[in-house]
Design a protein around this motif. Structure first.
Motif, mmCIF file in Angstrom:
data_model
loop_
_atom_site.group_PDB
_atom_site.id
_atom_site.type_symbol
_atom_site.label_atom_id
_atom_site.label_comp_id
_atom_site.label_asym_id
_atom_site.label_seq_id
_atom_site.Cartn_x
_atom_site.Cartn_y
_atom_site.Cartn_z
ATOM 1 N N UNK A 54 0.833 -1.199 0.000
ATOM 2 C CA UNK A 54 0.000 0.000 0.000
ATOM 3 C C UNK A 54 0.868 1.249 0.000
ATOM 4 N N UNK A 55 0.364 2.307 -0.645
ATOM 5 C CA UNK A 55 1.005 3.618 -0.565
ATOM 6 C C UNK A 55 0.446 4.305 0.676
ATOM 7 N N UNK A 56 1.307 4.597 1.621
ATOM 8 C CA UNK A 56 0.868 5.201 2.883
ATOM 9 C C UNK A 56 1.162 6.689 2.840
ATOM 10 N N UNK A 57 0.143 7.485 3.149
ATOM 11 C CA UNK A 57 0.294 8.935 3.189
ATOM 12 C C UNK A 57 -0.143 9.419 4.555
ATOM 13 N N UNK A 58 0.728 10.143 5.239
ATOM 14 C CA UNK A 58 0.370 10.705 6.539
ATOM 15 C C UNK A 58 -0.350 12.032 6.327
ATOM 16 N N UNK A 59 -1.480 12.172 6.975
ATOM 17 C CA UNK A 59 -2.257 13.401 6.884
ATOM 18 C C UNK A 59 -2.023 14.233 8.134
ATOM 19 N N UNK A 60 -2.186 15.513 7.997
ATOM 20 C CA UNK A 60 -2.029 16.411 9.151
ATOM 21 C C UNK A 60 -3.138 16.146 10.155
ATOM 22 N N UNK A 61 -2.798 16.185 11.425
ATOM 23 C CA UNK A 61 -3.786 15.997 12.479
ATOM 24 C C UNK A 61 -4.602 17.268 12.618
ATOM 25 N N UNK A 62 -5.932 17.144 12.556
ATOM 26 C CA UNK A 62 -6.746 18.361 12.699
ATOM 27 C C UNK A 62 -6.679 18.894 14.127
ATOM 28 N N UNK A 63 -6.897 20.181 14.252
ATOM 29 C CA UNK A 63 -6.937 20.808 15.569
ATOM 30 C C UNK A 63 -8.138 20.255 16.337
ATOM 31 N N UNK A 64 -8.026 20.080 17.650
ATOM 32 C CA UNK A 64 -9.185 19.602 18.411
ATOM 33 C C UNK A 64 -10.296 20.635 18.377
ATOM 34 N N UNK A 65 -11.534 20.183 18.479
ATOM 35 C CA UNK A 65 -12.645 21.145 18.456
ATOM 36 C C UNK A 65 -12.595 22.057 19.681
#
Length: 51
Positions: A27-38
């Motif tokens: 699989x091609x793994x892409x790390x996404x940015x962690x969203x800010x907590x609400x």
């Protein structure tokens, strides 16, 4: 060998192992940015009586 993605130091050992297993499976793994907590907004309860 693939380059080390940014943010990799923020991952737990379990997350790193999961990424490694996905990559080994092809699989091609892409790390996404962690969203800010609400943002939590305190709620004020209205009382039924007036002083």
């Amino acid at each position: 060998m693939a380059e080390t993605p940014e943010g990799i130091t923020d991952l737990t050992p379990g997350e790193l192992r999961a990424i490694e297993m996905f990559e080994q499976a092809g699989f091609d793994v892409e790390l996404l940015a962690t969203p800010e907590p609400p943002v939590s907004v305190p709620l004020f309860r209205r009382h039924g009586h007036v002083a």
